[in-house]
Design a protein around this motif. Structure first.
Motif, PDB file in Angstrom:
ATOM      1  N   VAL A 346      38.314  44.957  38.177  1.00  0.00           N
ATOM      2  CA  VAL A 346      38.801  43.603  38.454  1.00  0.00           C
ATOM      3  C   VAL A 346      37.856  42.578  37.840  1.00  0.00           C
ATOM      4  CG1 VAL A 346      39.215  41.920  40.298  1.00  0.00           C
ATOM      5  CG2 VAL A 346      39.930  44.301  40.591  1.00  0.00           C
ATOM      6  N   LYS A 347      38.391  41.712  37.012  1.00  0.00           N
ATOM      7  CA  LYS A 347      37.593  40.616  36.463  1.00  0.00           C
ATOM      8  C   LYS A 347      38.119  39.303  37.029  1.00  0.00           C
ATOM      9  CE  LYS A 347      36.039  40.866  32.281  1.00  0.00           C
ATOM     10  NZ  LYS A 347      36.176  40.897  30.796  1.00  0.00           N
ATOM     11  N   PRO A 348      37.334  38.643  37.851  1.00  0.00           N
ATOM     12  CA  PRO A 348      37.799  37.419  38.504  1.00  0.00           C
ATOM     13  C   PRO A 348      37.682  36.210  37.574  1.00  0.00           C
ATOM     14  CG  PRO A 348      35.575  37.913  39.178  1.00  0.00           C
ATOM     15  CD  PRO A 348      35.969  39.004  38.228  1.00  0.00           C
ATOM     16  N   ASP A 349      38.169  35.072  38.051  1.00  0.00           N
ATOM     17  CA  ASP A 349      38.020  33.815  37.312  1.00  0.00           C
ATOM     18  C   ASP A 349      36.720  33.121  37.690  1.00  0.00           C
ATOM     19  OD1 ASP A 349      40.863  33.488  36.079  1.00  0.00           O
ATOM     20  OD2 ASP A 349      41.165  34.079  38.162  1.00  0.00           O
ATOM     21  N   LEU A 350      36.273  33.402  38.901  1.00  0.00           N
ATOM     22  CA  LEU A 350      35.018  32.827  39.373  1.00  0.00           C
ATOM     23  C   LEU A 350      34.263  33.907  40.130  1.00  0.00           C
ATOM     24  CD1 LEU A 350      36.917  29.731  40.464  1.00  0.00           C
ATOM     25  CD2 LEU A 350      34.770  29.441  39.212  1.00  0.00           C
ATOM     26  N   MET A 351      32.993  34.035  39.822  1.00  0.00           N
ATOM     27  CA  MET A 351      32.183  35.054  40.505  1.00  0.00           C
ATOM     28  C   MET A 351      30.894  34.402  40.994  1.00  0.00           C
ATOM     29  SD  MET A 351      30.510  38.541  38.945  1.00  0.00           S
ATOM     30  CE  MET A 351      31.900  39.606  38.697  1.00  0.00           C
ATOM     31  N   ALA A 352      30.676  34.473  42.322  1.00  0.00           N
ATOM     32  CA  ALA A 352      29.462  33.887  42.898  1.00  0.00           C
ATOM     33  C   ALA A 352      28.441  34.987  43.156  1.00  0.00           C
ATOM     34  CB  ALA A 352      29.803  33.180  44.208  1.00  0.00           C
TER      35      ALA A 352
END
Ligand code: PLP
Length: 520
Positions: A346-352
């Motif tokens: 899974v590649k998100p749009d935002l990663m914290a």
């Protein structure tokens, strides 16, 4: 009482602490640490079994990180990122981007490549809460500017925890942490999380195993999630974002997701045009391990095979999956990602990310995002599209130097081997706890474990939170030289990666004896 303890009791207000209880006894005052061991002002030694609230990775006083900070200190400790660039933060950004776009084989789910946009921009901040606050603001405003949403609304998981700033609390769903601030918060929606041990859809009788392994359900959690997205769309506007802790929810009580859940849940969110906002604050930097250990039925059994009462999940078609057996990748210890999302491709749009980012040395965090989101904030100066957000210590050089050293250590074959070893060692040691009737569930993801204490494992009856069962067990563990903090009735074991086999055994011995002496 030690004079330092007296000072603490006189002046300090501790986080998430009932201070009336705190003031009744002498606190443990930590004065030094080496490896997985902390030493207090009286010279007593303790194993740091929760890695100093989930931050420490390679142990205390780690020579490579120490040297990196000292080297940086001789040059400069801090200069502002408002109007200036700096050396370690620039180099670190490139490394974070590379790690977040790891193109190796996802380990828990399918061996096809990670799907999703490329993360290519880094916004630095100071801790997990601020990293999530940045993610929230970027998702909110980019959704409005792109025309996807007029009033962006977010979907989050039951019992989610994303930090303590007002935006982060608004995304959180732990009643105890948010009800006081309700008047300050904005509304976000909650959907059930896959808490297999206490899931109302799991019809299996309790067994002496991780509930994910023996559960019987029809993935109703995913159906519920899908219904939420559909219902929101019918209201006229899709969710702006789906916010989640990947693979395991921490402060919720170490709630792990069964293999395949994350991939499918995020596919549903994408189909409904929501941005994926991954909170890797706890899970990042190798915490979720190698993906080599079992955490329930294998991915093929869960995702693609009928049987065991588990229907196959719908295939999405786009990725062109082959037959189930050939998809169970053989994972080499050298080939696993640093971020939990990537275990399921899974590649998100935002990663914290935060906590382990500096190896547990300094407060530094980052929010990674895509060129699309970045682009929404580009314009002529006079258009005022600027992202008006920032902190005084953003991109701090000492933190960045520590983070670079941390990344260097994580990349070494030795660190990878040690992490795989510790993960398997932990699993083997924790299995001893099943003989205790007060142990209801033992759930481990990589180097994170939650042990849920119950009155009786057959009935799963929980202790009343006012009984402080988890707290009392942890206090007894401290007397046995092992430090950790519970979450309600769940004891957390999250050791530094340098923890030795005998230290791991001592942690589990202390937990075993403490459960027997306190609850037996
Ligand atoms: C998943 C997650 N997100 C955010 C936070 C907040 O991080 P911090 O305490 O560094 O602000 C935490 C803290 O435990 C966390 O576990």
């Amino acid at each position: 009482m030690h004079p330092l303890a007296r000072l603490d009791l006189r002046y300090i207000w501790h986080p998430f602490t009932q201070m009336r209880d705190w003031l009744r006894r002498e606190p443990i005052v930590i004065v030094s640490g080496r490896g997985a061991v902390l030493r207090d002002a009286h010279g007593r030694r303790y194993i740091d079994a929760n890695s100093s609230i989930w931050t420490n990775l390679h142990g205390h006083n780690q020579p490579i990180i120490n040297a990196a900070i000292q080297k940086q200190l001789k040059r400069i400790a801090h200069s502002s990122a408002l109007g200036l660039a700096n050396e370690p933060a620039s180099i670190l950004a490139e490394k974070l981007i590379a790690a977040a776009n790891f193109t190796g084989v996802p380990t828990r789910n399918r061996p096809d490549k990670a799907v999703g946009p490329r993360l290519c921009r880094v916004f630095y901040s100071d801790d997990g809460s601020t990293a999530m606050e940045v993610a929230l603001k970027l998702a909110f405003e980019s959704s409005r500017r792109s025309g996807r949403c007029r009033k962006p609304r977010f979907l989050t998981l039951a019992c989610a925890y994303h930090g303590d700033t007002i935006g982060a609390v608004s995304l959180g769903q732990i009643h105890l942490f948010r009800h006081t601030w309700e008047g300050l918060l904005f509304k976000s929606d909650e959907v059930m999380a896959p808490y297999c041990y206490r899931c109302r859809y799991n019809v299996a009788k309790p067994e002496r195993a991780d509930a994910r392994a023996y559960r019987k359900c029809r993935w109703e959690c995913l159906e519920t999630l899908e219904r939420r997205f559909v219902a929101q769309k019918k209201r006229g506007e899709p969710y702006a974002g789906f916010v989640f802790e990947p693979l395991i929810q921490g402060a919720a009580g170490m709630i792990p997701q069964p293999a395949g859940w994350l991939r499918r849940a995020t596919e549903i969110a994408r189909q409904h045009n929501a941005l994926l906002i991954a909170d890797e604050v706890m899970t990042g930097f190798g915490r979720t391990g190698s993906g080599t250990a079992p955490d329930g039925p294998g991915p093929a059994a869960l995702l693609f095979a009928e049987g065991n009462g588990v229907p196959a999940l719908p295939r999405t078609g786009a990725q062109g999956h082959g037959p189930a057996d050939s998809r169970d990748a053989v994972v080499q210890p050298t080939d696993f990602p640093l971020f939990a999302c990537l275990h399921e491709g899974v590649k998100p749009d935002l990663m914290a990310m935060a906590k382990g980012m500096t190896g547990g040395y300094l407060p530094m965090a980052a929010t990674l995002t895509t060129e699309d989101i970045f682009g929404e904030f580009l314009g002529e100066y006079s258009e005022f599209k600027t992202f008006f957000h920032g902190h005084s210590y953003t991109a701090n050089q000492l933190g960045a130097a520590a983070a670079l050293a941390n990344m260097d250590i994580l990349e070494t074959p030795r660190s990878k081997r040690d992490r795989v070893r510790l993960e398997h060692e932990m699993r083997a040691q924790l299995a001893r706890l099943w003989e205790l009737p007060q142990v209801g569930d033992i759930r481990q993801v990589g180097l994170i474990a939650g042990i849920e204490l119950v009155k009786n494992w057959r009935t799963k009856e929980p202790f009343d939170l006012r009984d402080r069962a988890g707290m009392r067990v942890c206090e007894a563990m401290a007397h046995r030289g092992v430090l950790t903090r519970p979450i309600g009735n769940v004891v957390v074991i999250m050791p530094p990666y340098c923890t030795t086999t005998s230290q791991m055994a001592r942690i589990v011995d202390a937990l075993h004896q403490s459960v027997r002496s306190v609850l037996g």
